[in-house]
Design a protein around this motif. Sequence first.
Motif, PDB file in Angstrom:
ATOM      1  N   LEU A   1      46.868  30.487  33.830  1.00 18.65           N
ATOM      2  CA  LEU A   1      46.565  31.481  32.790  1.00 18.65           C
ATOM      3  C   LEU A   1      45.590  32.536  33.309  1.00 18.65           C
ATOM      4  O   LEU A   1      45.715  33.727  32.998  1.00 18.65           O
ATOM      5  CB  LEU A   1      45.998  30.795  31.547  1.00 18.65           C
ATOM      6  CG  LEU A   1      46.977  29.867  30.799  1.00 18.65           C
ATOM      7  CD1 LEU A   1      46.237  29.074  29.725  1.00 18.65           C
ATOM      8  CD2 LEU A   1      48.118  30.665  30.201  1.00 18.65           C
ATOM      9  N   ALA A   2      44.617  32.093  34.103  1.00 21.64           N
ATOM     10  CA  ALA A   2      43.648  33.036  34.690  1.00 21.64           C
ATOM     11  C   ALA A   2      44.357  34.009  35.628  1.00 21.64           C
ATOM     12  O   ALA A   2      44.092  35.217  35.601  1.00 21.64           O
ATOM     13  CB  ALA A   2      42.556  32.278  35.435  1.00 21.64           C
ATOM     14  N   SER A   3      45.273  33.498  36.428  1.00 23.16           N
ATOM     15  CA  SER A   3      46.008  34.343  37.365  1.00 23.16           C
ATOM     16  C   SER A   3      46.857  35.372  36.637  1.00 23.16           C
ATOM     17  O   SER A   3      46.893  36.553  37.011  1.00 23.16           O
ATOM     18  CB  SER A   3      46.887  33.462  38.265  1.00 23.16           C
ATOM     19  OG  SER A   3      47.647  34.255  39.137  1.00 23.16           O
TER      20      SER A   3
ATOM     21  N   ALA B   1      46.264  39.405  36.779  1.00 21.24           N
ATOM     22  CA  ALA B   1      47.326  40.318  37.215  1.00 21.24           C
ATOM     23  C   ALA B   1      47.502  41.443  36.200  1.00 21.24           C
ATOM     24  O   ALA B   1      47.680  42.609  36.574  1.00 21.24           O
ATOM     25  CB  ALA B   1      48.631  39.552  37.416  1.00 21.24           C
ATOM     26  N   SER B   2      47.429  41.105  34.917  1.00 19.83           N
ATOM     27  CA  SER B   2      47.547  42.132  33.874  1.00 19.83           C
ATOM     28  C   SER B   2      46.345  43.067  33.894  1.00 19.83           C
ATOM     29  O   SER B   2      46.475  44.268  33.633  1.00 19.83           O
ATOM     30  CB  SER B   2      47.668  41.478  32.495  1.00 19.83           C
ATOM     31  OG  SER B   2      48.858  40.732  32.409  1.00 19.83           O
TER      32      SER B   2
ATOM     33  N   LEU C   1      38.455  39.969  30.830  1.00 15.16           N
ATOM     34  CA  LEU C   1      37.604  38.963  30.193  1.00 15.16           C
ATOM     35  C   LEU C   1      38.394  37.694  29.915  1.00 15.16           C
ATOM     36  O   LEU C   1      37.893  36.582  30.114  1.00 15.16           O
ATOM     37  CB  LEU C   1      36.987  39.512  28.906  1.00 15.16           C
ATOM     38  CG  LEU C   1      36.032  38.577  28.169  1.00 15.16           C
ATOM     39  CD1 LEU C   1      34.896  38.087  29.078  1.00 15.16           C
ATOM     40  CD2 LEU C   1      35.465  39.264  26.935  1.00 15.16           C
ATOM     41  N   LYS C   2      39.638  37.835  29.513  1.00 12.95           N
ATOM     42  CA  LYS C   2      40.487  36.669  29.272  1.00 12.95           C
ATOM     43  C   LYS C   2      40.688  35.886  30.570  1.00 12.95           C
ATOM     44  O   LYS C   2      40.646  34.649  30.567  1.00 12.95           O
ATOM     45  CB  LYS C   2      41.834  37.107  28.691  1.00 12.95           C
ATOM     46  CG  LYS C   2      42.683  35.966  28.197  1.00 12.95           C
ATOM     47  CD  LYS C   2      43.931  36.491  27.480  1.00 12.95           C
ATOM     48  CE  LYS C   2      44.673  35.337  26.831  1.00 12.95           C
ATOM     49  NZ  LYS C   2      45.876  35.816  26.129  1.00 12.95           N
ATOM     50  N   ALA C   3      40.882  36.584  31.670  1.00 16.17           N
ATOM     51  CA  ALA C   3      41.023  35.915  32.967  1.00 16.17           C
ATOM     52  C   ALA C   3      39.757  35.131  33.293  1.00 16.17           C
ATOM     53  O   ALA C   3      39.815  33.981  33.751  1.00 16.17           O
ATOM     54  CB  ALA C   3      41.309  36.947  34.061  1.00 16.17           C
TER      55      ALA C   3
ATOM     56  N   TYR D   1      36.734  29.859  33.767  1.00 17.47           N
ATOM     57  CA  TYR D   1      35.681  28.914  33.387  1.00 17.47           C
ATOM     58  C   TYR D   1      36.259  27.640  32.788  1.00 17.47           C
ATOM     59  O   TYR D   1      35.656  26.589  32.866  1.00 17.47           O
ATOM     60  CB  TYR D   1      34.697  29.567  32.407  1.00 17.47           C
ATOM     61  CG  TYR D   1      33.576  30.275  33.113  1.00 17.47           C
ATOM     62  CD1 TYR D   1      32.333  29.687  33.268  1.00 17.47           C
ATOM     63  CD2 TYR D   1      33.765  31.543  33.651  1.00 17.47           C
ATOM     64  CE1 TYR D   1      31.309  30.334  33.926  1.00 17.47           C
ATOM     65  CE2 TYR D   1      32.749  32.199  34.316  1.00 17.47           C
ATOM     66  CZ  TYR D   1      31.525  31.581  34.450  1.00 17.47           C
ATOM     67  OH  TYR D   1      30.513  32.225  35.112  1.00 17.47           O
ATOM     68  N   ARG D   2      37.426  27.745  32.183  1.00 15.86           N
ATOM     69  CA  ARG D   2      38.075  26.572  31.603  1.00 15.86           C
ATOM     70  C   ARG D   2      38.980  25.869  32.611  1.00 15.86           C
ATOM     71  O   ARG D   2      39.654  24.909  32.272  1.00 15.86           O
ATOM     72  CB  ARG D   2      38.877  26.988  30.375  1.00 15.86           C
ATOM     73  CG  ARG D   2      37.981  27.496  29.256  1.00 15.86           C
ATOM     74  CD  ARG D   2      38.792  27.958  28.101  1.00 15.86           C
ATOM     75  NE  ARG D   2      39.641  26.852  27.638  1.00 15.86           N
ATOM     76  CZ  ARG D   2      39.836  26.534  26.385  1.00 15.86           C
ATOM     77  NH1 ARG D   2      39.259  27.233  25.455  1.00 15.86           N
ATOM     78  NH2 ARG D   2      40.610  25.537  26.057  1.00 15.86           N
TER      79      ARG D   2
END
Length: 190
Positions: free
Chosen positions: A105-107, A111-112, A92-94, A99-100
């Motif tokens: 940070l999404a990548s 990966a996590s 969800l954080k990705a 969207y931002r």
Amino acid sequence: MLTVNIVIAEARFLRAYHYFTLIRSWGDVPLVLTPTKVADASLQVSRNPKEDVYKQILDDLTFAIANLPMDFATGDPSFDVGRANKLAAYALKARVHLYRQEWALASAAAASASQGKTLESNFLSIFEDQNTNESIWELQFSITNSNPIAFFLFSTARGGRNEMRPTTDLQMPLLWEMLVEFLQLPLIQD
């Protein structure tokens, strides 16, 4: 073992998920962070800027990632499966970072989120089976513990009624109207 922090982390994950859903549909939304105890004038809240809501979403996900387990392992599948876990919070954080348009940070979050995940050898199994190895967080359905959302969305082959979807005769006119409005073309009537 369930702890208070795990329960709070699950709640904050769900709050982040729902606020993310709200701001994608409505933009600025009221951000209510305290429990409602009485239906009174305190419920008359104004909208908060979308950036403030995004900040809260990311704070909730950071807390969830720090406190949720990678997997629930109580040994009771009816309790463990479908619960929010660390991988779901990372996923969800990705998505929030996508969207931002925060690509790095999404990548990193994606990966996590994919730790220990592999692709299914049978592509069809991700649609036919529940909780495959590719699944990170999945809506659950069972006959004995039915989820009303799944009941109306899932096909009859999966135990649902498949009622909540537009029919093709409804989809096409709506899509056409949206396209005409988007292109700002005059609507031609037959």
